[in-house]
Write a protein that holds these residues in place. Structure first.
Motif, PDB file in Angstrom:
ATOM      1  N   GLY A   1       0.806  -1.264   0.047  1.00 24.83           N
ATOM      2  CA  GLY A   1       0.005  -0.054  -0.031  1.00 24.83           C
ATOM      3  C   GLY A   1       0.730   1.224  -0.036  1.00 24.83           C
ATOM      4  N   LYS A   2       0.299   2.388  -0.272  1.00 22.88           N
ATOM      5  CA  LYS A   2       0.820   3.579  -0.222  1.00 22.88           C
ATOM      6  C   LYS A   2       1.642   3.982   0.986  1.00 22.88           C
ATOM      7  CE  LYS A   2       0.120   5.552  -4.472  1.00 22.88           C
ATOM      8  NZ  LYS A   2      -0.057   4.303  -5.003  1.00 22.88           N
ATOM      9  N   LEU A   3       2.526   4.515   0.809  1.00 25.72           N
ATOM     10  CA  LEU A   3       3.180   4.819   2.314  1.00 25.72           C
ATOM     11  C   LEU A   3       2.385   5.882   3.253  1.00 25.72           C
ATOM     12  CD1 LEU A   3       5.827   5.081   4.278  1.00 25.72           C
ATOM     13  CD2 LEU A   3       6.755   7.051   2.768  1.00 25.72           C
ATOM     14  N   LEU A   4       1.760   6.876   2.524  1.00 23.23           N
ATOM     15  CA  LEU A   4       0.794   7.879   3.040  1.00 23.23           C
ATOM     16  C   LEU A   4      -0.502   8.097   2.052  1.00 23.23           C
ATOM     17  CD1 LEU A   4       0.932   9.212   5.905  1.00 23.23           C
ATOM     18  CD2 LEU A   4       1.950  11.145   4.640  1.00 23.23           C
ATOM     19  N   ALA A   5      -1.437   7.836   2.639  1.00 23.53           N
ATOM     20  CA  ALA A   5      -2.732   8.127   1.533  1.00 23.53           C
ATOM     21  C   ALA A   5      -2.936   9.634   1.723  1.00 23.53           C
ATOM     22  CB  ALA A   5      -3.711   7.113   2.059  1.00 23.53           C
ATOM     23  N   VAL A   6      -2.241  10.663   1.072  1.00 18.32           N
ATOM     24  CA  VAL A   6      -2.645  11.831   1.135  1.00 18.32           C
ATOM     25  C   VAL A   6      -2.158  12.530  -0.262  1.00 18.32           C
ATOM     26  CG1 VAL A   6      -0.537  12.368   1.875  1.00 18.32           C
ATOM     27  CG2 VAL A   6      -2.263  14.065   2.286  1.00 18.32           C
ATOM     28  N   GLU A   7      -3.064  13.225  -0.803  1.00 22.10           N
ATOM     29  CA  GLU A   7      -2.815  13.928  -1.924  1.00 22.10           C
ATOM     30  C   GLU A   7      -2.021  15.247  -1.911  1.00 22.10           C
ATOM     31  OE1 GLU A   7      -3.997  12.771  -4.896  1.00 22.10           O
ATOM     32  OE2 GLU A   7      -5.014  11.221  -4.120  1.00 22.10           O
ATOM     33  N   ALA A   8      -1.344  15.278  -2.823  1.00 24.59           N
ATOM     34  CA  ALA A   8      -0.232  16.612  -2.807  1.00 24.59           C
ATOM     35  C   ALA A   8      -0.848  17.873  -2.246  1.00 24.59           C
ATOM     36  CB  ALA A   8       0.517  16.780  -3.967  1.00 24.59           C
ATOM     37  N   GLU A   9      -1.951  18.161  -3.239  1.00 20.81           N
ATOM     38  CA  GLU A   9      -2.681  19.510  -2.917  1.00 20.81           C
ATOM     39  C   GLU A   9      -3.137  19.582  -1.748  1.00 20.81           C
ATOM     40  OE1 GLU A   9      -5.418  16.845  -5.382  1.00 20.81           O
ATOM     41  OE2 GLU A   9      -3.228  17.171  -5.163  1.00 20.81           O
ATOM     42  N   ASN A  10      -3.412  18.563  -0.801  1.00 24.47           N
ATOM     43  CA  ASN A  10      -3.865  18.507   0.572  1.00 24.47           C
ATOM     44  C   ASN A  10      -2.834  18.763   1.565  1.00 24.47           C
ATOM     45  OD1 ASN A  10      -6.600  18.316  -0.300  1.00 24.47           O
ATOM     46  ND2 ASN A  10      -6.538  16.048  -0.554  1.00 24.47           N
ATOM     47  N   ILE A  11      -1.744  18.831   1.324  1.00 30.30           N
ATOM     48  CA  ILE A  11      -0.694  19.135   2.264  1.00 30.30           C
ATOM     49  C   ILE A  11      -0.448  20.428   2.387  1.00 30.30           C
ATOM     50  CG2 ILE A  11       1.674  18.703   2.794  1.00 30.30           C
ATOM     51  CD1 ILE A  11       1.773  16.342   1.150  1.00 30.30           C
ATOM     52  N   LEU A  12      -0.443  20.938   3.759  1.00 34.21           N
ATOM     53  CA  LEU A  12      -0.541  22.238   4.244  1.00 34.21           C
ATOM     54  C   LEU A  12       0.958  22.515   4.907  1.00 34.21           C
ATOM     55  CD1 LEU A  12      -3.902  22.127   5.923  1.00 34.21           C
ATOM     56  CD2 LEU A  12      -3.525  22.789   3.674  1.00 34.21           C
ATOM     57  N   GLU A  13       1.644  21.669   5.678  1.00 34.82           N
ATOM     58  CA  GLU A  13       2.799  21.861   6.303  1.00 34.82           C
ATOM     59  C   GLU A  13       3.652  20.642   5.994  1.00 34.82           C
ATOM     60  OE1 GLU A  13       2.736  23.800   9.960  1.00 34.82           O
ATOM     61  OE2 GLU A  13       0.626  24.152   9.840  1.00 34.82           O
ATOM     62  N   ILE A  14       5.031  20.974   5.969  1.00 35.06           N
ATOM     63  CA  ILE A  14       5.932  19.800   6.176  1.00 35.06           C
ATOM     64  C   ILE A  14       7.228  20.180   7.098  1.00 35.06           C
ATOM     65  CG2 ILE A  14       7.451  18.135   4.792  1.00 35.06           C
ATOM     66  CD1 ILE A  14       6.156  18.598   2.480  1.00 35.06           C
ATOM     67  N   ILE A  15       7.303  19.197   8.005  1.00 36.58           N
ATOM     68  CA  ILE A  15       8.561  19.707   9.067  1.00 36.58           C
ATOM     69  C   ILE A  15       9.589  18.605   8.988  1.00 36.58           C
ATOM     70  CG2 ILE A  15       9.088  20.185  11.472  1.00 36.58           C
ATOM     71  CD1 ILE A  15       5.899  20.688  11.917  1.00 36.58           C
ATOM     72  N   PHE A  16      10.605  19.005   9.006  1.00 36.72           N
ATOM     73  CA  PHE A  16      11.970  17.876   8.932  1.00 36.72           C
ATOM     74  C   PHE A  16      12.645  18.070  10.202  1.00 36.72           C
ATOM     75  CE2 PHE A  16      10.824  19.572   4.824  1.00 36.72           C
ATOM     76  CZ  PHE A  16      10.891  18.680   3.839  1.00 36.72           C
ATOM     77  N   GLU A  17      13.042  16.894  10.651  1.00 37.59           N
ATOM     78  CA  GLU A  17      13.848  16.759  11.738  1.00 37.59           C
ATOM     79  C   GLU A  17      15.011  15.766  11.664  1.00 37.59           C
ATOM     80  OE1 GLU A  17      13.481  18.549  14.147  1.00 37.59           O
ATOM     81  OE2 GLU A  17      11.447  19.369  14.437  1.00 37.59           O
ATOM     82  N   PRO A  18      16.138  16.056  11.871  1.00 36.25           N
ATOM     83  CA  PRO A  18      16.549  16.900  12.982  1.00 36.25           C
ATOM     84  C   PRO A  18      16.816  18.153  12.665  1.00 36.25           C
ATOM     85  CG  PRO A  18      18.542  15.521  12.571  1.00 36.25           C
ATOM     86  CD  PRO A  18      17.378  14.989  11.603  1.00 36.25           C
ATOM     87  N   SER A  19      16.661  18.599  11.307  1.00 35.22           N
ATOM     88  CA  SER A  19      17.050  19.921  10.648  1.00 35.22           C
ATOM     89  C   SER A  19      16.192  21.032  11.302  1.00 35.22           C
ATOM     90  CB  SER A  19      17.175  19.933   9.255  1.00 35.22           C
ATOM     91  OG  SER A  19      15.782  19.797   8.555  1.00 35.22           O
ATOM     92  N   GLY A  20      15.051  20.730  11.581  1.00 40.72           N
ATOM     93  CA  GLY A  20      14.197  21.844  12.089  1.00 40.72           C
ATOM     94  C   GLY A  20      13.649  22.855  10.852  1.00 40.72           C
TER      95      GLY A  20
END
Length: 247
Positions: A1-20
């Motif tokens: 299955g998909k890693l994450l069932a979410v459409e690109a246009e529905n993504i509002l924020e992305i946070i990367f760690e440990p870079s912050g």
């Protein structure tokens, strides 16, 4: 299955760690709000958002929480927090598989450890430089109505009149059209190679207090001004600054 069932246009924020690094969607465009506030490289963030349309869970490995350390997940090597219209998902990055073809990972809300594409690893490990807008001067070429250029050879005012470039002197003179277009094309395509100072307290150290070269573009019907300052040489490059921005 998909890693994450979410459409690109529905993504509002992305946070990367440990870079912050924290990216948010603002009126359709991506912005970076941490660790600095700056425009994002739209194509880079969009590629990460679109990753979820194809990246899969290749194989489940274990559901035993005590085995997380075996796969580099206790603690994790990094993580990506994805805020979307339906909620929040966190992806945890572990070690590469023995063959190096996949990475071990898990996601919030599930004990499952699984293998997925190394693309997840390369995206979580993106640097601030990778994700930020690197345009030396951000403008649309077709919007340039005139520009002023100050350099060692003098000061020049160049205006577009009836579709052709003219140099203003005592009188208006025909400009070398290809030379003017070369300047504008060069500015539009020029990219920062490195950001050396996010909030410079002293522009003089970079030769930008009295720049060796300054070009002021006037854009659109309201003649909005965009200026690039070019200062001292450093190795094979030059210090420069968009006059409207901090770095």
């Amino acid at each position: 299955g998909k890693l994450l069932a979410v459409e690109a246009e529905n993504i509002l924020e992305i946070i990367f760690e440990p870079s912050g690094i924290h990216c948010v969607r603002d009126s359709g465009d991506w912005k970076i709000i941490s660790p600095v506030e700056t425009d994002a490289e739209q194509s880079s963030i969009n590629a990460i958002s679109e990753m979820f349309s194809w990246i899969n869970i290749e194989r489940s490995i274990s559901s035993d929480v005590s085995e997380e350390n075996i796969y580099g997940l206790s603690p994790e090597m990094g993580k990506m927090i994805v805020v979307h219209s339906s909620g929040i998902d966190t992806l945890f990055l572990g070690d590469k598989s023995p063959t190096g073809s996949f990475v071990f990972a898990k996601k919030s809300g599930s004990p499952d450890i699984f293998l997925t594409s190394t693309t997840l690893k390369s995206n979580i490990e993106k640097s601030l430089f990778d994700l930020r807008n690197k345009d030396a001067l951000d403008f649309e070429k077709n919007n340039v109505r005139s520009f002023n250029l100050a350099c060692a050879n003098g000061k020049f005012e160049v205006v577009k009149s009836a579709g052709a470039w003219r140099v203003k002197d005592v009188e208006e003179l025909d400009a070398d059209q290809s030379e003017v277009n070369k300047i504008i094309d060069g500015l539009a395509g020029e990219r920062a190679k490195e950001f050396v100072d996010e909030r410079p307290a002293n522009l003089q150290r970079y030769g930008l207090q009295k720049p060796a070269i300054q070009i002021d573009l006037f854009l659109g019907e309201n003649r909005a001004k965009k200026s690039l300052l070019i200062g001292k040489k450093s190795s094979s490059s030059y210090y420069a600054k968009d006059d409207s921005k901090n770095p």
